[in-house]
Structures are given as C-alpha cells and as structure tokens.
Design an enzyme around this catalytic site. Structure first.
Site, PDB file in Angstrom:
ATOM      1  N   PHE A  32     -10.707  -3.947  10.451  1.00  0.00           N
ATOM      2  CA  PHE A  32     -11.957  -3.426   9.602  1.00  0.00           C
ATOM      3  C   PHE A  32     -11.426  -3.914   8.204  1.00  0.00           C
ATOM      4  CE2 PHE A  32      -9.667   0.567  10.094  1.00  0.00           C
ATOM      5  CZ  PHE A  32      -9.309   0.922   8.739  1.00  0.00           C
ATOM      6  N   TYR A  42       0.918  -1.300   0.016  1.00  0.00           N
ATOM      7  CA  TYR A  42      -0.041  -0.026   0.181  1.00  0.00           C
ATOM      8  C   TYR A  42       0.863   1.395   0.087  1.00  0.00           C
ATOM      9  CZ  TYR A  42      -3.894  -3.010   0.586  1.00  0.00           C
ATOM     10  OH  TYR A  42      -4.861  -3.979   0.226  1.00  0.00           O
TER      11      TYR A  42
END
Length: 417
Positions: free
Chosen positions: A417, A125
């Site tokens: 999450f 990322y």
C-alpha cells in the site's frame, strides 16, 4: 534559497503533486488528464501533503485510514502512509521530517494506535520510530519436482471440498467476506477497501496500466462455504522441442483453513503447461513448502522486511493483543518525537492484558522503533538485546519477554500500500 512551503494539496495543485510523485518513483513525470482525474476520484486531499519551492511541488506524502489485526484477532486503527517522495533536487533538507511530523501529530489527534508503511528503502524510517514488524517471503516452485501425482483429482477424493473457476465479479462479491475471516485469524493483515477489489479484478485501473485478465479460483469446503481464493496469471513460453515452460504468477492467495490452502496450491501445481510458479509475497512460515511431497521444489527467491509499524499509543497497542503465556513486565520506551515515550507496566495473559504508566523500575528499555518491531510478535527480544537494541535491566527479563510476546505463527501482511 527560496522558502519551502509544506502544506496540504488543493485540487488545482494536485497535477503538479502527481508530477512530483511520478518523478520520485522514476516514472514518466507528466501525468495525463486521465491519470489526474482517476487518482483524484479516490484521494483524500486533507491527508495529502506536498512541499512547494516557488510554486513547484518537490516532495509528496499521503496517508489513509487503515485497520491492523494484532495477535489474538483484534483490530486497531492505524495511519497508513504511502506515496512518500522527495525530488532529487531537494534531498537532505528535512522535507520528509516536516511532513512526517505533521502526519504523526494528526494521527495521534485522531486516536490512531499506530502508523504503518511498506518501506521501499530500509534506512529511512527507523529515525521516525518505525520498526520492521512483519516480513515477506516469495517462493518459486519447480512444478515437475514437487512429487505431486498429476493424475489425482484436486481436491483429492474424500476431501469433500471443490475448486471452481469464477470471474472478477464473483471475486468482488465473495472476496471481502473471505478477507474479513482471514483478518480475524492472522495478525499483521490490514483492511481492504472496495477500490482494492476493483483494482484486483480490473473494474478499476491505475491510469496508464494495461489490463490482462487473470484467472480466478475459489475453494469451497464440504459445507459449501468459500474458504480460499486464488488469483493468478500465466505467460506463454514453449521451448524448441515444443515443451511448455510457462510460468504462473500469483497475484493473490488467501485461505482460512489448511484444507483450502493445500487444495489451492495443489490445484495450481496441476494446471497443464505450467512448469514454474511464483507465489507472490507469503508469510515466512507459510505452509507451502511442506504441502509438497518434495519441499525442495519450492526455493526462496525473496525474503525481506515488509510491514513497518510505528507505535503512537503504547497502552492501547499492548492492551489490544493477547499473549502466549502470562507475564508481567515494565517497559521503558524512548521516543524522541514524544507520543510513545514513558514507562509502562504490562500485565499480560492469553486472554488479554492491562498496560498502565508506572514509576516502577524498568525490566527492559528500548526505543519506540524496537517496540514496533516487537509488537506483532515476530522478533526475539533476546536477539535485539544481543544487538544492544534492547537494554535488559533485570536479569532474565529478555527471555521472559520472549515467552510473552512471541506468537505461534508469524505475522503476515499480504498487501502493498
């Protein structure tokens, strides 16, 4: 090669999208009707992307609205990213890049200050502008070595507080307000919706999950207000000499006062038959080890990056938080994707800050991923400069930035999450 079609997912395509998601997460691929219906009930398909090859889903991506607490207690709207997969047959074709670009453009258009995610793998990322902004640490406690007196009451006499065992319904009633108090105190914490509490307490389940009811405890302070909450499970393990070797695993523990934190850990260490405790993910500077008479009874079993942040709006991200000391810095931010690129003058103070685009000479230059790493105050500018990840253009600027950006307590995100 056939054309690869990236688009938002329709209800009729969702079962195939879910199959691709399960494939990427190495779960049994074919979803049941129950799983499809259960997930569709809470999914926002307008923020759910898939890539399709000849009609078959081969990559998945989803985002949802979130709030992130920054230093000082303010919250900013963020784009929370999850459910990212690319099928092993379609790697290295730019599929994630396409979905990420679409999502980032939509997030910028909505006015989100940043994007967030929990990175399963570290190397992916950074190339999209994300930087690790808050870490996670898990301890294992050897209860018999803590030095705590098992004969003393918990909380200790004179504390004025009390601990009560409650049920899931009580947690759903009391938990959201307690979590809101935590969010106002601890930067890095993210918002929780009603479904989060339903999953914690078994009112709602991921399809295929087998529910085992945990134990729930709350700490009430001397004024009767709930200042802490603990959710844990325990296994059943006895040795050949009929001695209990049971382990408690914490699923959630939040406390808004040191007294609540101390009382809940001491309570769990005092539960009969429990010999070891896994704490779940805690902040790296958690009070826990030093709450024990013998801190060595708590050994670190996990220490890693956790919450990653990608800044989309530099001005709002830096103006939202407060700073340890007054300071003035000019930051040059490089962003190949565009939304955060520019040169910014930050005039910071403990009461707030102003951040404006400027043409003045920069004191520090960095990629947007380094700004994400620094924005919550967990990393040292000087350390990044030593690694050539931040360029110090004015003598002493890195040390000045450290004094401005760093926070007394480290950021913490309790939630996956």
């Amino acid at each position: 090669m056939t054309a690869l079609d990236a688009r938002t997912v329709t209800p009729t395509e969702f079962p195939d999208w879910l199959r691709a998601l399960n494939t990427g997460f190495l779960r049994p691929p074919t979803p049941s009707d129950e799983e499809v219906a259960g997930r569709l009930a809470y999914m926002d398909l307008s923020r759910t992307q898939g890539v399709f090859d000849a009609g078959r889903c081969v990559a998945t991506f989803r985002s949802f609205a979130q709030e992130l607490t920054v230093a000082g207690g303010a919250t900013v709207p963020t784009d929370a990213i999850t459910n990212v997969t690319v099928s092993p047959t379609h790697r290295r074709r730019g599929l994630l890049s396409r979905m990420m670009a679409t999502d980032m453009a939509a997030a910028k258009e909505r006015g989100d200050v940043a994007a967030t995610l929990i990175a399963a793998e570290y190397p992916i990322y950074g190339r999209y502008g994300f930087g690790p902004a808050a870490g996670a640490t898990e301890w294992e406690i050897d209860v018999h070595r803590t030095g705590l007196d098992p004969h003393r009451p918990v909380p200790e006499a004179g504390d004025g507080g009390r601990i009560d065992l409650v049920d899931g319904a009580e947690i759903r009633k009391l938990g959201p307000a307690l979590h809101d108090r935590l969010r106002a105190r601890r930067h890095g914490v993210v918002s929780r919706n009603a479904r989060w509490w339903e999953l914690l307490t078994g009112q709602s389940l991921f399809p295929g999950d087998h529910w085992t009811e945990p134990f729930y405890a709350v700490y009430r302070g001397p004024d009767g207000e709930v200042d802490g909450m603990l959710v844990y499970r325990a296994d059943e393990n006895w040795n050949d000499a009929k001695q209990p070797l049971n382990r408690a695993t914490v699923r959630s523990m939040i406390a808004v006062t040191p007294a609540a934190e101390r009382a809940l850990w001491h309570f769990l260490c005092s539960v009969d038959w429990i010999s070891t405790i896994r704490t779940g993910y805690r902040p790296a500077d958690d009070l826990l080890p030093l709450l024990l008479p013998d801190p060595r009874a708590a050994r670190v079993v996990t220490q890693a990056d956790f919450l990653w942040v990608r800044v989309l709006d530099v001005v709002r991200a830096l103006e939202a938080r407060t700073y340890a000391v007054p300071g003035s810095l000019v930051l040059e931010v490089h962003d190949s994707a565009g939304p955060a690129a520019g040169r910014f003058h930050l005039d910071a103070s403990p009461d707030g800050a102003t951040c404006t685009p400027t043409t003045r000479s920069a004191d520090l230059a960095m990629d947007v991923r380094e700004l994400g790493t620094l924005c919550l105050g967990d990393e040292s500018v000087s350390r990044l400069a030593a690694l050539d990840r931040v360029a110090e253009l004015a003598p002493g600027a890195a040390a000045s930035a450290d004094a401005v950006f760093r926070t007394a307590r480290r950021p913490w995100c309790p939630d996956v999450f």
